[in-house]
Design a protein around this motif. Structure first.
Motif, PDB file in Angstrom:
ATOM      1  N   GLU A 487      54.080  50.720 -13.662  1.00 39.17           N
ATOM      2  CA  GLU A 487      53.500  51.392 -14.824  1.00 39.17           C
ATOM      3  C   GLU A 487      53.459  50.521 -16.070  1.00 39.17           C
ATOM      4  OE1 GLU A 487      55.411  55.062 -15.522  1.00 39.17           O
ATOM      5  OE2 GLU A 487      54.889  55.831 -13.553  1.00 39.17           O
ATOM      6  N   ASP A 621      62.353  55.969 -26.171  1.00 42.68           N
ATOM      7  CA  ASP A 621      61.713  57.067 -25.455  1.00 42.68           C
ATOM      8  C   ASP A 621      61.463  56.641 -24.025  1.00 42.68           C
ATOM      9  OD1 ASP A 621      61.348  58.592 -27.827  1.00 42.68           O
ATOM     10  OD2 ASP A 621      59.827  57.132 -28.370  1.00 42.68           O
ATOM     11  N   HIS A 623      59.077  57.797 -22.149  1.00 41.97           N
ATOM     12  CA  HIS A 623      57.642  57.707 -21.850  1.00 41.97           C
ATOM     13  C   HIS A 623      56.880  57.512 -23.154  1.00 41.97           C
ATOM     14  CE1 HIS A 623      58.523  58.809 -17.768  1.00 41.97           C
ATOM     15  NE2 HIS A 623      59.272  59.778 -18.235  1.00 41.97           N
ATOM     16  N   SER A 624      57.059  56.373 -23.789  1.00 40.63           N
ATOM     17  CA  SER A 624      56.461  56.154 -25.100  1.00 40.63           C
ATOM     18  C   SER A 624      54.957  56.381 -25.149  1.00 40.63           C
ATOM     19  CB  SER A 624      56.763  54.765 -25.588  1.00 40.63           C
ATOM     20  OG  SER A 624      58.100  54.535 -25.457  1.00 40.63           O
ATOM     21  N   MET A 626      53.219  58.427 -23.587  1.00 40.92           N
ATOM     22  CA  MET A 626      52.996  59.873 -23.604  1.00 40.92           C
ATOM     23  C   MET A 626      53.318  60.448 -24.985  1.00 40.92           C
ATOM     24  SD  MET A 626      51.766  61.073 -20.898  1.00 40.92           S
ATOM     25  CE  MET A 626      52.225  62.620 -20.159  1.00 40.92           C
ATOM     26  N   LEU A 629      50.484  59.634 -27.234  1.00 46.87           N
ATOM     27  CA  LEU A 629      49.319  60.476 -26.932  1.00 46.87           C
ATOM     28  C   LEU A 629      49.526  61.883 -27.495  1.00 46.87           C
ATOM     29  CD1 LEU A 629      48.540  59.350 -23.269  1.00 46.87           C
ATOM     30  CD2 LEU A 629      47.274  58.817 -25.333  1.00 46.87           C
ATOM     31  N   GLY A 630      50.737  62.401 -27.320  1.00 47.34           N
ATOM     32  CA  GLY A 630      51.034  63.744 -27.846  1.00 47.34           C
ATOM     33  C   GLY A 630      50.885  63.773 -29.364  1.00 47.34           C
ATOM     34  N   ALA A 681      47.673  52.727 -23.664  1.00 53.53           N
ATOM     35  CA  ALA A 681      48.110  54.030 -23.139  1.00 53.53           C
ATOM     36  C   ALA A 681      47.009  54.668 -22.287  1.00 53.53           C
ATOM     37  CB  ALA A 681      48.478  54.947 -24.293  1.00 53.53           C
ATOM     38  N   ARG A 710      42.891  63.579 -24.203  1.00 56.54           N
ATOM     39  CA  ARG A 710      43.317  64.516 -23.142  1.00 56.54           C
ATOM     40  C   ARG A 710      43.190  63.851 -21.765  1.00 56.54           C
ATOM     41  NH1 ARG A 710      40.358  69.203 -25.190  1.00 56.54           N
ATOM     42  NH2 ARG A 710      41.705  70.312 -26.633  1.00 56.54           N
ATOM     43  N   VAL A 713      46.112  61.627 -21.150  1.00 59.17           N
ATOM     44  CA  VAL A 713      47.321  62.396 -20.832  1.00 59.17           C
ATOM     45  C   VAL A 713      47.246  62.863 -19.380  1.00 59.17           C
ATOM     46  CG1 VAL A 713      48.618  64.511 -21.335  1.00 59.17           C
ATOM     47  CG2 VAL A 713      47.713  63.120 -23.207  1.00 59.17           C
ATOM     48  N   ARG A 716      47.913  60.134 -16.935  1.00 59.54           N
ATOM     49  CA  ARG A 716      49.320  59.720 -16.921  1.00 59.54           C
ATOM     50  C   ARG A 716      50.214  60.763 -16.255  1.00 59.54           C
ATOM     51  NH1 ARG A 716      51.789  55.582 -19.353  1.00 59.54           N
ATOM     52  NH2 ARG A 716      50.256  54.046 -19.954  1.00 59.54           N
ATOM     53  N   SER A 717      49.901  62.016 -16.481  1.00 57.19           N
ATOM     54  CA  SER A 717      50.788  63.023 -15.897  1.00 57.19           C
ATOM     55  C   SER A 717      50.340  63.326 -14.467  1.00 57.19           C
ATOM     56  CB  SER A 717      50.811  64.281 -16.751  1.00 57.19           C
ATOM     57  OG  SER A 717      49.503  64.676 -17.039  1.00 57.19           O
TER      58      SER A 717
END
Ligand SMILES: Nc1ncnc2c1ncn2[C@@H]1O[C@H](COP(=O)(O)OP(=O)(O)OP(=O)(O)O)[C@@H](O)[C@H]1O
Length: 717
Positions: A487, A621, A623-624, A626, A629-630, A681, A710, A713, A716-717
């Protein structure tokens, strides 16, 4: 004129006017007509000699010619440390055999005494043979009696010899017997002495060829015979150069530039190879050369004298291998400071001359098989950098053994050690922080007046005068953990490449160490852009070239020829014109701790302790990307936003996370910086997005859409 080539002459080339060869067949004679002027004139080409007569006026005067003057006093004599070593060596060389043999006299006497009966038997036999002229008798036996005149002459000659020699032998025996008897009666001490001498002499006569009386003061492998021109020529002729060259060397020898001389703990020979042969060709055959010289590989070092020509070779042959030579102490071990703008003391070369690494404005790649000294090499460099109180250190050791805890814990702005995700994430955070620093510094440097920063790069003065421009070294040990991570590898590669390419001019240096120099674990973009390369023992030529650069093994720069004992021994490329061999200074953990404490004190005095070294906690963090993105989704307010606007909103909401230090305080990330982070990212960043600008009016500028955030995200998820 014919177009054939003449030696030493220039003849018309294909562009010259064509010249017809005379036709051998007779032509019918036409009636003579008045000569008409011809349209094409055939130009006569005089041959031009290649070697023009020399014109003394155009020749440079002797004082205008570049000459290389050999130093009046050999450099090693001026180097106090080397002179001390050389003197000590000479004294040792002279005294050691004396002391060695003196300590064994009783042993030698015993051996001689034991051999004396054999010696006595040999002496008696030799005496009998001589007195009785056994040789004459044998010759007589080999002569045909029928050949009587010769036989008679030889027989007579033998009789005469026996007659002459018998009294001599008898007298000598009588004299020694009587002499000894008299000594025994009147001078018993002298009798003892002469008898002992006689016994020892008989022992020497009776010695066996396979068992020398004297022991050798040096063992076979360590004994370094003196280097002579014959030995060098013999070795070069046998090292696998083409047969004609080898023949030329063995028949005509080499052209010697200087006499072979002692240079440090070995010998230095300087000579010209035959025409057309380069030092690289010989260096490639170093193992064969070492075999020819009958010396271990680690003691034979051919080097080019680049300032002369590629065929001038300096052959240095050590008394012992580099790995076995007694290492001088690291100069900064007990005292002293460093200046990163000058080469940092690293170790020493084969001749035990100091080797330094100019790290400023460059990056360094260190590679080797496991357990050959990568971390030690990196530690020495980092300790040296730590001793410059103005250098900001980011140290990540991804093996988890804490080998870089000194100077990591005492002075590093950021430090992490570990083999798992937290250390990797800390390292990524560090890379992002340094990348952001890159952006900030480029803005800062661009904004500086020309008088202050004429070259648009960090200088020693600037780094001290302008806040936020201090040199920064980011070191990652076992970087394959990062570049091999599914990753993280893309982002890590992108950040490292940017830091390597743009960082040096801004005083940001990258130091990477890896034990797996393969395409998968060390991206080509990174290995290709490293300025300084340090290669300890590796497994083969692929790894060798991956670290040192393409074609290095063909040039004879072969770190895979180092042996198991060559710990800390490396090829160092990018420091001088040609790669050099060096051995890093060995600074063990307790010594490293003491040096790091000194570095901390220096920084405390200079007021430059920062980051984790002052006790600051760094939040990592898991998951930086993420998190970014948030945060970006929260800050985007609508369907799309310009990067500059988004950066300002992020800085407003999370000032600790999305700002960097500027000359007037914390400033938001730049649009380019945020764009780079969002791209890594996985967000699609568009160059033209129609949205409200910083001043509120709608314009076209680089930005992102909510949909793109979105999508990133989701992927990634
Ligand atoms: N310059 C040196 N001089 C002498 N010995 C050295 C030197 N450098 C390293 N060594 C020896 O080699 C050993 C391994 O060194 P180091 O830990 O630096 O290797 P490494 O390549 O980083 O190992 P790994 O791949 O396990 O991380 C050290 O413990 C030390 O004994």
């Amino acid at each position: 004129m014919s177009a054939q080539t003449h030696e030493g002459l220039l003849v018309p080339g294909p562009c010259a006017a064509p010249v017809q060869a005379p036709d051998p067949t007779p032509k019918p004679q036409a009636a003579p007509v008045a000569a008409e002027p011809t349209a094409v004139e055939v130009e006569e080409h005089e041959p031009v000699t290649v070697d023009q007569p020399s014109d003394p006026a155009s020749e440079p005067r002797p004082w205008e010619m570049p000459t290389v003057r050999r130093p009046v006093i050999a450099p090693w004599v001026r180097d106090v440390r080397q002179l001390r070593r050389a003197t000590w060596w000479a004294v040792e060389e002279a005294l050691h055999p004396i002391a060695f043999h003196a300590a064994r006299t009783h042993l030698y006497a015993g051996r001689l005494a034991a051999g004396s009966p054999r010696g006595a038997a040999r002496t008696v036999r030799a005496l009998v043979r001589w007195t009785g002229d056994v040789e004459g008798r044998e010759r007589l036996q080999g002569t045909d009696r029928a050949d009587s005149p010769v036989y008679l002459a030889l027989s007579r000659q033998r009789d005469e010899r026996v007659k002459r020699r018998a009294p001599v032998t008898g007298a000598a025996l009588l004299a020694s017997g009587v002499g000894e008897g008299l000594l025994y009666a009147y001078e018993p001490a002298l009798f003892g002495l002469t008898t002992t001498a006689g016994v020892l002499a008989l022992g020497a006569v009776g010695r066996r060829r396979d068992r020398p009386i004297l022991d050798s003061p040096v063992t076979g492998s360590g004994y370094a015979p003196k280097l002579t021109s014959d030995v060098v020529e013999r070795a070069l002729a046998a090292c696998g150069l083409p047969a004609t060259i080898a023949k030329q060397i063995s028949e005509k020898g080499l052209e010697w530039v200087a006499p072979i001389q002692v240079d440090g703990p070995g010998w230095r020979a300087e000579f010209d190879l035959p025409y057309g042969v380069t030092v690289a060709e010989v260096a490639e055959k170093r193992d064969k050369l070492a075999s020819g010289l009958r010396r271990p590989l680690g003691a034979v070092w051919p080097e080019p004298e680049t300032e002369a020509h590629p065929g001038r070779m300096v052959l240095w042959v050590g008394r012992e291998t580099l790995a076995r030579s007694k290492a001088p102490e690291w100069p900064l071990l007990h005292r002293g400071t460093a200046n990163i703008f000058e080469p940092l003391p690293f170790g020493f070369d084969q001749r035990l001359r100091p080797v330094s690494i100019p790290l400023i404005f460059d990056s360094i790649l260190i590679g080797a098989m496991p357990r050959y000294g990568k971390t030690m090499a990196l530690r020495v460099l980092l300790l040296a950098a730590a001793l410059d109180p103005f250098v900001k250190l980011y140290i990540y050791e991804l093996k988890g053994t804490g080998d870089l805890s000194s100077p990591g814990e005492q002075v590093a702005h950021r430090y992490a050690s570990g083999a798992g995700t937290p250390a990797l994430e800390a390292c990524m955070e560090g890379l992002r922080e340094v990348y952001a620093e890159l952006e900030r510094r480029s803005d800062l440097i661009r904004g500086l007046p020309k008088q202050v920063c004429p070259e648009n790069k960090v200088t020693p003065e600037l780094s001290r005068r302008v806040g936020g421009l201090q040199p920064l070294v980011l070191a990652i040990d076992e970087c394959q953990e990062l570049f091999g991570h599914k990753e993280l590898k893309e982002e890590a590669t992108e950040l490292c490449v940017a830091i390597m390419k743009r960082g040096p001019a801004m005083g940001i240096m990258l130091a990477l160490a890896t034990q797996r120099p393969t395409k998968e674990s060390l991206p080509l973009d990174i290995s290709a852009n490293m300025g300084i390369r340090l290669c300890l023992r590796v497994g083969g030529h692929l790894e060798n070239n991956m670290i040192l650069g393409t074609g290095m093994s063909a040039r004879g720069v072969q770190a895979y020829t180092f042996t198991r004992k060559d710990k800390g021994v490396c090829y160092l490329a990018g420091v001088e014109d040609d790669p050099i061999v060096a051995r890093g200074a060995y600074v063990d953990a307790p010594a490293a701790e003491r040096v790091a404490e000194r570095a901390r004190a220096l920084r405390a005095a200079a007021g430059t302790l920062s980051g984790q070294a002052t006790g600051e906690m760094v939040e990592v963090d898991d998951h930086s990307p993420m998190v970014l993105l948030g945060h970006a989704l929260e800050a985007v307010e609508g369907e799309k936003a310009h990067l500059a606007v988004l950066a300002a909103r992020l800085a407003d909401s999370w000032p600790d996370r999305y700002t960097v230090d500027g000359p007037t305080g914390a400033v938001p990330w730049t649009a380019q910086q945020l764009g780079a982070y969002l791209r890594t990212a996985g967000v699609q960043v568009d160059d033209q997005v129609w949205a409200a600008g910083v001043k509120g009016r709608p314009t076209n500028a680089a930005g992102v859409t909510r949909e793109a955030l979105r999508a990133a995200v989701a992927s990634r998820s």
